[in-house]
Write a protein that holds these residues in place. Structure first.
Motif, PDB file in Angstrom:
ATOM      1  N   GLY A   1      76.220  80.017  17.696  1.00 21.34           N
ATOM      2  CA  GLY A   1      74.816  80.090  17.290  1.00 21.34           C
ATOM      3  C   GLY A   1      73.825  79.773  18.393  1.00 21.34           C
TER       4      GLY A   1
ATOM      5  N   GLU B   1      70.393  81.147  18.064  1.00 19.25           N
ATOM      6  CA  GLU B   1      69.620  80.829  16.867  1.00 19.25           C
ATOM      7  C   GLU B   1      68.477  79.876  17.225  1.00 19.25           C
ATOM      8  OE1 GLU B   1      70.379  81.908  13.408  1.00 19.25           O
ATOM      9  OE2 GLU B   1      71.318  83.393  14.732  1.00 19.25           O
TER      10      GLU B   1
ATOM     11  N   ARG C   1      75.853  80.029  10.497  1.00 20.07           N
ATOM     12  CA  ARG C   1      75.024  81.195  10.186  1.00 20.07           C
ATOM     13  C   ARG C   1      75.367  82.358  11.127  1.00 20.07           C
ATOM     14  NH1 ARG C   1      70.178  79.545  11.997  1.00 20.07           N
ATOM     15  NH2 ARG C   1      70.293  77.875  10.462  1.00 20.07           N
ATOM     16  N   ALA C   2      75.539  82.039  12.407  1.00 18.64           N
ATOM     17  CA  ALA C   2      75.850  83.076  13.388  1.00 18.64           C
ATOM     18  C   ALA C   2      77.244  83.661  13.184  1.00 18.64           C
ATOM     19  CB  ALA C   2      75.723  82.506  14.801  1.00 18.64           C
TER      20      ALA C   2
ATOM     21  N   ALA D   1      73.425  76.381  12.604  1.00 15.83           N
ATOM     22  CA  ALA D   1      73.172  77.575  13.414  1.00 15.83           C
ATOM     23  C   ALA D   1      74.472  78.317  13.713  1.00 15.83           C
ATOM     24  CB  ALA D   1      72.473  77.190  14.715  1.00 15.83           C
TER      25      ALA D   1
END
Length: 355
Positions: free
Chosen positions: A50, A53, A66-67, A63
């Motif tokens: 991430g 992010e 999510r990535a 982050a």
């Protein structure tokens, strides 16, 4: 020699080539998808994935998770029928969370090293995802196979043997790296394959094995298959491809490197690794303490107040192309790269008789 598909239970890759996971940000959804689309196994590295992010510095774990989802969705969109997985290091903090994120994303497999993934079956539970530990010696293979057998009554869906010519963090001591020439390590591979056969016999099923580390030619791939490998895992060759997710300046560092530039370095957490010598590495080797950002909580054993430099900072610089301030991980033969290729060209050069 025509190659056979790589079969892991109900998952089949038409070509027995696994693209090795490379972090931070070198093998993301773009590269993994390109390899999977060609019939190989594409691997996304979860390590500090991430970093682009907006909240990476403040909420690193969120982050990264999510990535992981974003990069997997990207890869699956490009290669809807391909085999796509994640490389998740045991040494990472929040290892359980990353494994669960890979499962929730829908990945086909998890390849896991940088420590022995003894608890990977527990975390994965009944999920259908395939589990592939990385080992470097017969001793480590015996430990993981015995532990999974006794505690979880299961065996790996794939075993990756990563040799001393590999890039990045290595599963060897400095003394072992000096001891293992190609002939000596061939003998180690054969020992591991014998250990695997015992568990294949016990469970009445095939355990496919991939050999990794320094493989960059058809002859080297053919040699791995002649030893009994079912697949090869290749990383550095894919860095200098159009589809690799890294900045062009990172790729150019490989193209500019000479043999003497590829050196063994010590990471901040004490593990040996292989990288390209550059201005940053010369500063580190001279004993300079490199100022670093606030801790991103990447590795278990890291002590921010004691380290000579931050490995997250150094690898993020690499992915962004800030090569003189970066740790440029690479395999032993990375200096042989002389041009930017496509993923298809790399695979065709490794498996010239695949069709």
């Amino acid at each position: 020699m025509k190659t056979a598909p790589l079969i892991m239970g109900n998952i089949k890759a038409e070509l027995p080539v696994i693209q090795g996971g490379m972090g931070v940000g070198i093998s993301l959804g773009g590269l993994a998808a390109a390899v999977a689309k060609e019939g190989g196994v594409g691997i996304i590295s979860a390590a500090q994935i991430g970093f682009r992010e907006a909240d990476f510095d403040r909420n690193t774990l969120e982050a990264n998770l999510r990535a992981m989802k974003k990069e997997y969705v990207k890869a699956r969109r490009i290669a809807p029928e391909g085999v796509i997985g994640f490389n998740i290091m045991v040494a990472m903090r929040h290892y359980d969370a990353y494994v669960r994120a890979a499962i929730e994303a829908g990945a086909d497999l998890i390849i896991s090293g940088a420590g022995l993934p003894t608890e990977l079956p527990r975390i994965a539970g009944d999920a259908e995802i395939k589990l592939a530990p990385i080992v470097s010696t017969d001793k480590s293979a015996q430990v993981i196979l015995k532990y999974w057998d006794r505690k979880y009554a299961r065996v790996p869906d794939l075993l990756v043997i990563e040799g001393p010519q590999a890039g990045g963090h290595l599963g060897f001591t400095k003394e072992q790296l000096e001891m293992y020439d190609s002939e000596a390590y061939d003998a180690e591979i054969l020992k591991i394959l014998d250990t695997v056969k015992k568990y294949e016999h016990k469970y009445g099923r095939k355990i496919p094995v991939a050999v990794a580390g320094g493989i960059e030619t058809a002859a080297q791939a053919a040699h791995a298959f002649s030893l009994g490998a079912d697949a090869v895992q290749v990383a550095s060759r894919f860095v200098t491809t159009e589809e690799c997710d890294a900045d062009i300046r990172y790729k150019e560092a490989y193209l500019k490197a000479e043999r003497e530039d590829v050196v063994i370095v010590k990471s901040p957490v004490g593990m040996p690794g292989r990288a390209i010598k550059n201005a940053f590495m010369e500063r580190v080797m001279s004993g300079e303490q490199i100022p670093h950002s606030p801790c991103h909580g990447c590795l278990h054993k890291c002590r921010p107040d004691e380290i000579p430099y931050c490995i997250t900072d150094a690898l993020v610089h690499a992915a962004k192309g800030e090569v003189e301030d970066a740790l440029l991980f690479c395999g032993a033969n990375a200096y042989k790269a002389d041009r930017i290729e496509t993923v298809k060209e790399v695979i065709d050069s490794l498996l010239p008789e695949k069709v």
